[in-house]
Design an enzyme around this catalytic site. Sequence first.
Site, PDB file in Angstrom:
ATOM      1  N   TYR A 109       0.849  -1.198   0.000  1.00  0.00           N
ATOM      2  CA  TYR A 109       0.000   0.000   0.000  1.00  0.00           C
ATOM      3  C   TYR A 109       0.881   1.243   0.000  1.00  0.00           C
ATOM      4  O   TYR A 109       1.851   1.339   0.765  1.00  0.00           O
ATOM      5  CB  TYR A 109      -0.894   0.015   1.245  1.00  0.00           C
ATOM      6  CG  TYR A 109      -1.775   1.242   1.307  1.00  0.00           C
ATOM      7  CD1 TYR A 109      -3.070   1.212   0.789  1.00  0.00           C
ATOM      8  CD2 TYR A 109      -1.307   2.440   1.844  1.00  0.00           C
ATOM      9  CE1 TYR A 109      -3.868   2.340   0.813  1.00  0.00           C
ATOM     10  CE2 TYR A 109      -2.094   3.570   1.867  1.00  0.00           C
ATOM     11  CZ  TYR A 109      -3.374   3.510   1.353  1.00  0.00           C
ATOM     12  OH  TYR A 109      -4.167   4.623   1.376  1.00  0.00           O
ATOM     13  N   GLU A 197      -3.421   7.722  -4.341  1.00  0.00           N
ATOM     14  CA  GLU A 197      -3.302   6.426  -3.669  1.00  0.00           C
ATOM     15  C   GLU A 197      -3.010   5.310  -4.665  1.00  0.00           C
ATOM     16  O   GLU A 197      -3.646   5.239  -5.706  1.00  0.00           O
ATOM     17  CB  GLU A 197      -4.609   6.116  -2.923  1.00  0.00           C
ATOM     18  CG  GLU A 197      -4.569   4.803  -2.163  1.00  0.00           C
ATOM     19  CD  GLU A 197      -5.930   4.455  -1.560  1.00  0.00           C
ATOM     20  OE1 GLU A 197      -6.047   4.387  -0.328  1.00  0.00           O
ATOM     21  OE2 GLU A 197      -6.876   4.251  -2.347  1.00  0.00           O
TER      22      GLU A 197
END
Length: 386
Positions: A109, A197
């Site tokens: 992530y 993101e």
Amino acid sequence: MNIHEYQAKQLLAKFGVPVSRGIACRTADEVGKAFATLGEPLAVVKAQIHAGGRGKAGGVKLVRSADEARKVAEGLLGKALVTHQTGPEGRVVKTLYVEAGSDIAREMYLAVVMDRSAQAPVVIAAAEGGVDIEELAAHKPQAIARHRVHPVKGLLPFQTRALAKHLGLAGDQAKGFAKLLGGLVQAFMALDCSLAEVNPLIVTKQGEVKALDAKMGFDDNALFRHKEVAELRDLGEEDPKEVEAKKFDLNYIALTGNIGCMVNGAGLAMATMDVIQLKGGMPANFLDVGGGANKQQVTNAFKILLSDPNVKGILVNIFGGIMKCDTIAEGVIAAARETRLSVPLVVRLEGTNVELGRKLLQDSGLNLQTARSLDEAAEKIVAAIR
Ligand code: GDP
Ligand code: MN
């Protein structure tokens, strides 16, 4: 403002962020052709909606032939995809992104977000990818590395190295990561993002570091200086009431309650929502018609409120400063007539010419109640919809 994954990847690629080759499609035929054009044994068909969690909801499918790609596309296009982020009504899929498939060795992530308390963008990274970052933050906060980006100097090399180490990346993979992160931070700063993101960030079996998914959000107040970004807006992904409100310069945000509020000034609007809740009601929206709201705007605001089937009553709370109360009252009366108002309406006016305004309302013959204080107004509207 948010954009689609394929648009975010196109933007990020310009900043040197490695992404897979892909083609955005609107029809099942195009998807079949895109598979052939990519010429890879494996491709991924990805539903383009402004919501995450598509994988788990069946909106991300691996395909191994043009036929399979076409079939998957037929199953997705024109249908509502329900993910944990869309709400129960889901989002209708109108665009599919067909991407060359990756052999994934690891998923991680990575994100850059504007952190108001840090007064700077912050890079967030976790070695566990594909997971819900909120869940990880709640249950395993130590698994998340955070580095503040200096507003002028940017992300410093030691921070990038620390982040690579946190992700367990070394050698060429660490170099690949540094390039990707550099591009991501640069894109974030240059385009006035609120969010950039990459979930998951992957290492392929061939050792490449790549953005497999991309989500970007932008600061609306800076869009005027990013025409190329503003053009990516997909109004189909936004609440039609909010889109309509923007056209008339109204600050409108849809909420989940049943009392429509029409207020001038953001502070007064917040206070009105608070008092409604204090009296046991729930606001259906935040709506600031602005300090200089005219009759036309009041009418448009009414129409937007009434287009929401959840609205069971309306509370108007306006302070007549720039606009005089009698003018506002005329606007409210005209709007109520034009929209054939059928739900209870409570109006509280205060300020210049307030007595005249109240008299106009009382003499209008409309089925409405007036109130002298916000307390009284909120009590009346909550009682009226019971
Ligand atoms: P999201 O569910 O909306 O966040 O969509 P993502 O783009 O993150 O995709 C969800 C999941 O699909 C990823 O976490 C991967 O496990 C899988 N996936 C996506 N693209 C590929 C690919 O090219 N190859 C493989 N093997 N899996 C993929
Ligand atoms: Mn994802």
